[in-house]
Write an enzyme that holds these catalytic residues in place. Structure first.
Site, PDB file in Angstrom:
ATOM      1  CB  SER A 151     -43.025 -57.947 -50.124  1.00 10.09           C
ATOM      2  OG  SER A 151     -43.197 -56.598 -50.479  1.00 10.09           O
ATOM      3  CD  GLU A 190     -41.731 -51.565 -48.814  1.00  7.94           C
ATOM      4  OE1 GLU A 190     -42.346 -51.324 -49.873  1.00  7.94           O
ATOM      5  OE2 GLU A 190     -41.237 -50.676 -48.118  1.00  7.94           O
ATOM      6  CE1 TYR A 202     -45.439 -56.496 -45.212  1.00  8.55           C
ATOM      7  CE2 TYR A 202     -44.094 -55.413 -46.876  1.00  8.55           C
ATOM      8  CZ  TYR A 202     -45.050 -56.349 -46.533  1.00  8.55           C
ATOM      9  OH  TYR A 202     -45.608 -57.149 -47.500  1.00  8.55           O
TER      10      TYR A 202
HETATM   11  P1  NAP Z   1     -53.935 -58.030 -46.527  1.00 10.07           P
HETATM   12  O1  NAP Z   1     -55.141 -57.735 -47.350  1.00 10.07           O
HETATM   13  O2  NAP Z   1     -53.454 -57.009 -45.557  1.00 10.07           O
HETATM   14  O3  NAP Z   1     -54.205 -59.412 -45.750  1.00 10.07           O
HETATM   15  C1  NAP Z   1     -53.404 -59.818 -44.680  1.00 10.07           C
HETATM   16  C2  NAP Z   1     -54.021 -61.033 -44.040  1.00 10.07           C
HETATM   17  O4  NAP Z   1     -53.225 -61.424 -42.924  1.00 10.07           O
HETATM   18  C3  NAP Z   1     -55.444 -60.798 -43.492  1.00 10.07           C
HETATM   19  O5  NAP Z   1     -56.216 -61.946 -43.702  1.00 10.07           O
HETATM   20  C4  NAP Z   1     -55.189 -60.594 -42.012  1.00 10.07           C
HETATM   21  O6  NAP Z   1     -56.301 -60.871 -41.194  1.00 10.07           O
HETATM   22  C5  NAP Z   1     -54.080 -61.632 -41.803  1.00 10.07           C
HETATM   23  N1  NAP Z   1     -53.363 -61.442 -40.554  1.00 10.07           N
HETATM   24  C6  NAP Z   1     -52.843 -60.299 -40.050  1.00 10.07           C
HETATM   25  N2  NAP Z   1     -52.272 -60.546 -38.852  1.00 10.07           N
HETATM   26  C7  NAP Z   1     -52.438 -61.860 -38.589  1.00 10.07           C
HETATM   27  C8  NAP Z   1     -52.091 -62.708 -37.515  1.00 10.07           C
HETATM   28  N3  NAP Z   1     -51.454 -62.244 -36.434  1.00 10.07           N
HETATM   29  N4  NAP Z   1     -52.401 -64.022 -37.605  1.00 10.07           N
HETATM   30  C9  NAP Z   1     -53.068 -64.504 -38.678  1.00 10.07           C
HETATM   31  N5  NAP Z   1     -53.450 -63.748 -39.729  1.00 10.07           N
HETATM   32  C10 NAP Z   1     -53.130 -62.444 -39.688  1.00 10.07           C
HETATM   33  O7  NAP Z   1     -52.687 -58.377 -47.460  1.00 10.07           O
HETATM   34  P2  NAP Z   1     -52.667 -58.821 -49.009  1.00 10.07           P
HETATM   35  O8  NAP Z   1     -52.550 -57.601 -49.840  1.00 10.07           O
HETATM   36  O9  NAP Z   1     -53.755 -59.804 -49.255  1.00 10.07           O
HETATM   37  O10 NAP Z   1     -51.247 -59.539 -49.082  1.00 10.07           O
HETATM   38  C11 NAP Z   1     -51.113 -60.935 -48.807  1.00 10.07           C
HETATM   39  C12 NAP Z   1     -49.671 -61.227 -48.446  1.00 10.07           C
HETATM   40  O11 NAP Z   1     -48.803 -60.850 -49.525  1.00 10.07           O
HETATM   41  C13 NAP Z   1     -49.141 -60.473 -47.228  1.00 10.07           C
HETATM   42  O12 NAP Z   1     -48.212 -61.311 -46.577  1.00 10.07           O
HETATM   43  C14 NAP Z   1     -48.440 -59.265 -47.819  1.00 10.07           C
HETATM   44  O13 NAP Z   1     -47.460 -58.792 -46.936  1.00 10.07           O
HETATM   45  C15 NAP Z   1     -47.858 -59.889 -49.078  1.00 10.07           C
HETATM   46  N6  NAP Z   1     -47.652 -58.988 -50.226  1.00 10.07           N
HETATM   47  C16 NAP Z   1     -48.676 -58.204 -50.672  1.00 10.07           C
HETATM   48  C17 NAP Z   1     -48.479 -57.402 -51.782  1.00 10.07           C
HETATM   49  C18 NAP Z   1     -49.584 -56.533 -52.347  1.00 10.07           C
HETATM   50  O14 NAP Z   1     -49.282 -55.646 -53.154  1.00 10.07           O
HETATM   51  N7  NAP Z   1     -50.843 -56.770 -51.987  1.00 10.07           N
HETATM   52  C19 NAP Z   1     -47.242 -57.426 -52.450  1.00 10.07           C
HETATM   53  C20 NAP Z   1     -46.238 -58.257 -51.964  1.00 10.07           C
HETATM   54  C21 NAP Z   1     -46.455 -59.045 -50.858  1.00 10.07           C
HETATM   55  P3  NAP Z   1     -57.471 -59.765 -40.969  1.00 10.07           P
HETATM   56  O15 NAP Z   1     -58.369 -59.857 -42.169  1.00 10.07           O
HETATM   57  O16 NAP Z   1     -58.120 -60.214 -39.708  1.00 10.07           O
HETATM   58  O17 NAP Z   1     -56.786 -58.429 -40.881  1.00 10.07           O
HETATM   59  O1  G4F Z   2     -50.207 -48.398 -51.143  1.00  8.72           O
HETATM   60  P1  G4F Z   2     -49.012 -48.352 -50.255  1.00  8.72           P
HETATM   61  O2  G4F Z   2     -49.251 -48.235 -48.805  1.00  8.72           O
HETATM   62  O3  G4F Z   2     -48.153 -49.645 -50.624  1.00  8.72           O
HETATM   63  P2  G4F Z   2     -46.617 -50.021 -50.351  1.00  8.72           P
HETATM   64  O4  G4F Z   2     -46.029 -49.240 -49.267  1.00  8.72           O
HETATM   65  O5  G4F Z   2     -45.915 -49.981 -51.669  1.00  8.72           O
HETATM   66  O6  G4F Z   2     -46.769 -51.529 -49.839  1.00  8.72           O
HETATM   67  C1  G4F Z   2     -47.619 -52.452 -50.503  1.00  8.72           C
HETATM   68  O7  G4F Z   2     -46.906 -53.101 -51.513  1.00  8.72           O
HETATM   69  C2  G4F Z   2     -45.821 -53.932 -51.038  1.00  8.72           C
HETATM   70  C3  G4F Z   2     -45.161 -54.530 -52.277  1.00  8.72           C
HETATM   71  O8  G4F Z   2     -44.153 -53.676 -52.727  1.00  8.72           O
HETATM   72  C4  G4F Z   2     -46.411 -54.991 -50.139  1.00  8.72           C
HETATM   73  F1  G4F Z   2     -45.425 -55.841 -49.734  1.00  8.72           F
HETATM   74  C5  G4F Z   2     -47.075 -54.349 -48.949  1.00  8.72           C
HETATM   75  O9  G4F Z   2     -47.679 -55.355 -48.131  1.00  8.72           O
HETATM   76  C6  G4F Z   2     -48.178 -53.420 -49.463  1.00  8.72           C
HETATM   77  O10 G4F Z   2     -49.177 -54.220 -50.057  1.00  8.72           O
HETATM   78  O11 G4F Z   2     -48.061 -47.131 -50.690  1.00  8.72           O
HETATM   79  C7  G4F Z   2     -47.604 -46.990 -52.022  1.00  8.72           C
HETATM   80  C8  G4F Z   2     -46.893 -45.652 -52.163  1.00  8.72           C
HETATM   81  C9  G4F Z   2     -45.831 -45.415 -51.074  1.00  8.72           C
HETATM   82  O12 G4F Z   2     -44.687 -44.871 -51.666  1.00  8.72           O
HETATM   83  C10 G4F Z   2     -46.468 -44.387 -50.156  1.00  8.72           C
HETATM   84  O13 G4F Z   2     -45.537 -43.515 -49.513  1.00  8.72           O
HETATM   85  O14 G4F Z   2     -47.866 -44.616 -51.990  1.00  8.72           O
HETATM   86  C11 G4F Z   2     -47.322 -43.618 -51.146  1.00  8.72           C
HETATM   87  N1  G4F Z   2     -48.431 -42.887 -50.529  1.00  8.72           N
HETATM   88  C12 G4F Z   2     -48.693 -41.560 -50.725  1.00  8.72           C
HETATM   89  N2  G4F Z   2     -49.747 -41.197 -50.004  1.00  8.72           N
HETATM   90  C13 G4F Z   2     -49.342 -43.371 -49.664  1.00  8.72           C
HETATM   91  C14 G4F Z   2     -50.164 -42.297 -49.327  1.00  8.72           C
HETATM   92  N3  G4F Z   2     -49.527 -44.603 -49.154  1.00  8.72           N
HETATM   93  C15 G4F Z   2     -50.582 -44.790 -48.303  1.00  8.72           C
HETATM   94  N4  G4F Z   2     -50.807 -46.027 -47.806  1.00  8.72           N
HETATM   95  N5  G4F Z   2     -51.395 -43.748 -47.934  1.00  8.72           N
HETATM   96  C16 G4F Z   2     -51.233 -42.494 -48.411  1.00  8.72           C
HETATM   97  O15 G4F Z   2     -51.993 -41.574 -48.070  1.00  8.72           O
END
Ligand code: NAP
Ligand code: G4F
Length: 337
Positions: free
Chosen positions: A131, A133, A154
């Site tokens: 990520s 992050e 995280y």
């Molecule tokens: P997500 O929607 O939160 O999906 C997370 C998945 O992990 C869900 O299927 C969840 O199951 C499963 N999970 C959580 N705890 C678990 C456990 N203990 N054992 C097995 N499965 C478990 O995340 P996403 O946005 O699809 O992201 C996919 C991956 O990419 C994650 O690793 C995330 O950290 C990473 N990532 C995401 C972003 C982004 O912007 N979306 C960016 C960079 C990296 P449930 O459905 O039961 O909750």
């Molecule tokens: O949507 P966010 O919670 O995403 P964040 O923290 O960037 O993390 C996501 O992206 C990562 C990749 O860089 C992934 F690895 C991670 O698993 C996840 O998918 O927050 C985005 C921004 C942050 O700066 C947060 O402080 O939005 C700001 N924010 C402002 N108000 C909020 C809120 N975030 C959330 N979730 N909720 C709010 O009310």
């Protein structure tokens, strides 16, 4: 023989799009799902036919990233060609509340997957969901060579998983690649991530069933892409002869405030009348700016983002308006199996 893939996190945003992509490519797809007291398979219901149906190519299995035994048994049973480790406690703010759990599932979980592959003796390629992050407070633009400085449990857990993936590649000659993905969104995004929280609120405020949207830091800068395009990049990484690490991003920088403004503008509502700041959504340590440089992915994978910021906001707001309409008409049916 069709290729066999195993996806952890298949019930999540990315896992569901990746399952669809791989099924379209002719794969047999096995997905890990964890036990939950309510349904957690909604995102994959459209492609999830009954496992005994002759056309079934998607199979879900109970397991957990915290449970080594379930991973070893599953990998032994399905003998995957490709493993995509997408499962995680993926919410940054929540990771401050459950740091130990996040480290266990998001960090150690990756090690359990790779060690389970070794124990099962399966020769397969592995994708680790790393990520942006991990870059934390290191200023943008961020690329593969940019040092990590994580700012949350995280982020720390993902750094551990990233280096563990590199170590399994170097120590055991495994084909393990890290995708360093910047934020990517879609109508399937969890409702407590900021973009989806905004698009859902816009639909509800327009419909008159919500008045106020409470948010945290509006000044954070993110590089938001469209999730279905990002899962294509995951697949491309595992088709390369050599494993490697790649940044996947759009390079387009926007603030949370800009997202709010664009989303409310789509329904012609003045956001300043409806948005209030609530300190509970602030983070103890914030990541101020993530802007990716995906030149390596463009040059080596041929991957380029197609959906820009305005189109992404439009897709999400339109989908939430439609979802609300469907809910109000009682059109949604949950499939039990
Ligand atoms: P997500 O929607 O939160 O999906 C997370 C998945 O992990 C869900 O299927 C969840 O199951 C499963 N999970 C959580 N705890 C678990 C456990 N203990 N054992 C097995 N499965 C478990 O995340 P996403 O946005 O699809 O992201 C996919 C991956 O990419 C994650 O690793 C995330 O950290 C990473 N990532 C995401 C972003 C982004 O912007 N979306 C960016 C960079 C990296 P449930 O459905 O039961 O909750
Ligand atoms: O949507 P966010 O919670 O995403 P964040 O923290 O960037 O993390 C996501 O992206 C990562 C990749 O860089 C992934 F690895 C991670 O698993 C996840 O998918 O927050 C985005 C921004 C942050 O700066 C947060 O402080 O939005 C700001 N924010 C402002 N108000 C909020 C809120 N975030 C959330 N979730 N909720 C709010 O009310």
């Amino acid at each position: 023989m069709p290729k066999v893939a195993l996806i952890t996190g298949t019930t999540g945003q990315d896992g569901s799009y990746l399952a669809e992509l791989l099924l379209d490519k002719g794969y047999v797809v096995h997905g890990l799902k964890r036990r939950s007291s309510s349904f957690n398979t909604e995102r994959i219901e459209r492609v999830d036919v009954h496992p005994r149906h002759p056309d079934a190519r998607l199979f879900l299995h109970y397991g957990d990233l915290g449970d080594m035994g379930s991973l070893v048994h599953l990998i032994r049973e399905v003998q995957p060609d490709e493993v995509y480790n997408l499962g995680a406690q993926s919410h940054v703010r929540v990771s401050f509340d459950v740091p130990g759990y996040t480290a266990d599932v998001t960090g150690l979980g990756a090690v359990r997957v790779m060690e389970a592959i070794r124990i099962a003796g399966v020769n397969c390629r592995v994708y680790q969901a790393s990520s942006s992050e991990m870059y934390g407070s290191t200023p943008p633009p961020q690329r593969e060579t940019t040092p990590f400085h994580p700012r949350s449990p995280y982020g720390c857990s993902k750094v551990f998983a990233y280096w563990s993936a590199v170590n399994y590649r170097e120590a055991w000659d495994m084909h393990v690649s890290n995708g360093i993905l910047f934020n990517h969104e879609s109508p399937r995004r969890g409702e407590n991530f900021v973009t989806r929280k905004i698009s859902r609120a816009v639909a509800r405020i327009e419909a008159g069933i919500q008045d106020t949207l409470f948010l945290g830091n509006l000044d954070a800068v993110r590089d938001w892409g469209y999730a279905p395009e990002y899962v294509e990049a995951m697949w491309l990484m595992l088709q390369q002869d050599k494993p490697d690490d790649y940044v996947i991003a759009t390079g387009e920088a926007r603030t949370v405030r800009e997202f709010v403004h664009a989303a409310f503008a789509m329904v012609d509502i003045d956001w300043e009348k409806h948005v209030q700041i609530d300190p509970q959504y602030m983070r103890p340590t914030e990541v101020d700016a993530l802007i990716g440089d995906a030149s390596k992915a463009r040059e080596q994978l041929g991957w380029v983002p197609k959906t820009g910021f305005t189109d992404l906001v439009r897709i999400m707001v339109d989908a939430d308006r439609q979802l609300l309409e469907d809910e109000r008409m009682g059109r949604l049916v949950r499939i039990d199996r």
